[in-house]
Write an enzyme that holds these catalytic residues in place. Structure first.
Site, PDB file in Angstrom:
ATOM      1  N   LYS A  36       0.849  -1.198   0.000  1.00 28.39           N
ATOM      2  CA  LYS A  36       0.000   0.000   0.000  1.00 28.39           C
ATOM      3  C   LYS A  36       0.886   1.251   0.000  1.00 28.39           C
ATOM      4  CE  LYS A  36      -0.159  -0.004   5.057  1.00 28.39           C
ATOM      5  NZ  LYS A  36      -0.809  -0.631   6.220  1.00 28.39           N
ATOM      6  N   ARG A 134     -10.386  -0.643  14.412  1.00 27.30           N
ATOM      7  CA  ARG A 134     -10.400   0.144  13.188  1.00 27.30           C
ATOM      8  C   ARG A 134     -11.494  -0.419  12.277  1.00 27.30           C
ATOM      9  NH1 ARG A 134      -4.589   1.068  10.252  1.00 27.30           N
ATOM     10  NH2 ARG A 134      -4.967  -1.024   9.494  1.00 27.30           N
ATOM     11  N   TYR A 266      18.485  30.810   7.450  1.00 22.31           N
ATOM     12  CA  TYR A 266      17.354  31.519   8.064  1.00 22.31           C
ATOM     13  C   TYR A 266      17.373  31.419   9.590  1.00 22.31           C
ATOM     14  CZ  TYR A 266      15.049  31.313   3.442  1.00 22.31           C
ATOM     15  OH  TYR A 266      14.723  31.434   2.119  1.00 22.31           O
ATOM     16  N   MET A 314      14.039  25.309   1.833  1.00 19.46           N
ATOM     17  CA  MET A 314      13.097  24.564   0.985  1.00 19.46           C
ATOM     18  C   MET A 314      13.821  23.577   0.069  1.00 19.46           C
ATOM     19  SD  MET A 314      10.102  26.017  -1.536  1.00 19.46           S
ATOM     20  CE  MET A 314       9.271  26.908  -0.232  1.00 19.46           C
TER      21      MET A 314
HETATM   22  C1  LIG Z   1      -0.109  -1.702   6.870  1.00 18.06           C
HETATM   23  C2  LIG Z   1      -0.743  -2.965   7.248  1.00 18.06           C
HETATM   24  C3  LIG Z   1       0.028  -4.137   7.383  1.00 18.06           C
HETATM   25  C4  LIG Z   1       1.538  -4.142   7.363  1.00 18.06           C
HETATM   26  O1  LIG Z   1       2.034  -3.622   8.567  1.00 18.06           O
HETATM   27  P1  LIG Z   1       3.624  -3.528   8.811  1.00 18.06           P
HETATM   28  O2  LIG Z   1       3.768  -3.070  10.204  1.00 18.06           O
HETATM   29  O3  LIG Z   1       4.127  -2.525   7.829  1.00 18.06           O
HETATM   30  O4  LIG Z   1       4.160  -4.867   8.554  1.00 18.06           O
HETATM   31  C5  LIG Z   1      -0.647  -5.331   7.578  1.00 18.06           C
HETATM   32  N1  LIG Z   1      -1.993  -5.364   7.670  1.00 18.06           N
HETATM   33  C6  LIG Z   1      -2.758  -4.251   7.593  1.00 18.06           C
HETATM   34  C7  LIG Z   1      -4.227  -4.361   7.718  1.00 18.06           C
HETATM   35  C8  LIG Z   1      -2.155  -3.009   7.390  1.00 18.06           C
HETATM   36  O5  LIG Z   1      -2.907  -1.914   7.317  1.00 18.06           O
END
Ligand SMILES: *Cc1c(COP(=O)(O)O)cnc(C)c1O
Length: 377
Positions: A36, A134, A266, A314
């Site tokens: 993802k 969640r 800065y 920047m």
């Molecule tokens: C992001 C995620 C993972 C992976 O988690 P890591 O800590 O990066 O291994 C697995 N399952 C779900 C549902 C996630 O959202």
């Protein structure tokens, strides 16, 4: 993915290290690597290609659109979108592209069932909430879920998944054990009806530290990219052999002298304590280097760690190169990783600690903000 090309900084992605990490996490056929967020900033398609070549048969993405990008590129792996289907178009696309829809609530059963029939059954992924709070069905929801699935015989639950909240925290073992227990009870009830349904609970921390929660499929993300979620805990050794996949470099634009007492950048937050040599580097907060790391960020030049000095700008920042000989414009400074040298490479954890955040965040930001180059090393 849109990355700003107007920067001389580069995000380097080492696909050989990716392959090695993946192999370290277990048998490819039992892993569902999480790709993802553009593969945690490493690039969805190059990462998917490398993992598929290494034997990955499943991918977890965030969105159906990421699944579509994989299908468009020819990937035939089993794909699950962890955020679910967010629109009617998502549902249609998931169906058309043979993506397992995430069934995370009663409405999802109805929507999925409307797109399947006896002649065209649909494999689905059941999302369970074992304690993350969640998405997904709680233990109390299971009887109603089973009833809804009984009324939708064209749906084939192929996978049940749930997510750990604190598997990376030794002090929280009782909570993780509770999640494992709830997940086991929920999946036992489901598997009494759907005996072939696979189970997946372990994330990276679980894959490394909770072998009793591996079930049929592990879902590591962070560890695939070399992150050790157990770093800084008593369990750090369990993830000690992973290699960071991402490096990050920027060129020296100019070198100059700074006289004792002069200030730099800065806000004048750095005053030269002695006569110094300074290198101006071509990257800054527009390239996802947190400005909050001004005067704190470590970086490497010629294999040596040198301090960053003054406010990060920047598109530029300055480094104290007084200890180095012969630094030239065009030399590359390594903000993360880089070639072997006398001093240890800077890691995303080195950035995360002073920011009181986790390296996950920094990988995503650096990788999604800088042009990426792919390497095999
Ligand atoms: C992001 C995620 C993972 C992976 O988690 P890591 O800590 O990066 O291994 C697995 N399952 C779900 C549902 C996630 O959202």
């Amino acid at each position: 993915m849109p990355v700003c090309e107007f920067t001389p900084s580069r995000c380097h992605v080492n696909l050989a290290a990716l392959r090695r990490n993946f192999a370290r996490l277990g048998e490819a056929a039992r892993l569902m690597p999480v790709i993802k967020a553009d593969a945690y900033g490493h690039g969805l398609l190059p990462v998917a290609r490398t993992l598929a070549d290494a034997g990955a048969q499943r991918f977890a993405v965030g969105l159906v659109d990421e699944g579509r990008a994989l299908r468009d590129a020819g990937f035939s792996q089993r794909i699950v979108p962890l955020l679910g289907q967010l629109s009617p178009e998502d549902w249609q696309r998931a169906r058309a592209l043979d993506i397992l829809p995430l069934i995370a609530g009663p409405d999802d059963v109805v929507r999925a069932a409307a797109l399947a029939d006896a002649a065209h059954p649909w494999e689905v992924a059941i999302k369970l909430d074992s304690g993350m709070g969640r998405l997904g069905f709680t233990p109390e929801d299971i009887p109603a879920l089973l009833e809804a699935l009984r009324a939708a015989p064209a749906l084939r639950p192929a996978l049940a998944l749930s997510h750990f909240a604190v598997a990376d925290t030794p002090d929280e073992q009782p909570y993780t054990l509770g999640q494992l227990e709830r997940f086991t009870a929920m999946t036992d009830a489901l598997r009494a009806v759907f005996p072939d349904m696979e189970r997946s609970l372990d994330n990276s921390a679980g894959t490394l530290a909770w072998p009793q929660a591996r079930f049929e499929v592990c879902r590591p993300g962070y560890a695939v990219y070399g992150g050790n979620p157990l770093a800084g805990t008593d369990w750090a050794d369990k993830g000690g052999n992973l290699e960071w996949v991402m490096s990050f470099s920027a060129p020296v634009i100019q070198t100059r002298s700074l006289a004792k007492g002069q200030t730099i950048s800065y806000g004048r937050i750095f005053t030269a304590p002695r006569d110094m040599r300074i290198a101006v580097l071509g990257c800054g907060y527009a390239n996802a280097v947190p400005r909050a790391l001004s005067n704190v960020l470590p970086l490497r030049l010629h294999g040596r760690r040198v301090p960053q000095v003054g406010r990060i700008c920047m598109g530029m920042m300055m480094a104290d190169i007084s200890a180095l000989e012969n630094v030239q414009p065009g030399d590359r400074a390594w903000l993360l990783g880089g070639p072997e040298g006398p001093d240890a490479p800077v890691t995303p954890d080195d950035w995360a600690a002073p920011l009181e955040t986790i390296a996950y965040e920094l990988l995503c930001l650096v990788g999604m903000t800088n042009p990426r180059v792919y390497e095999e090393a």
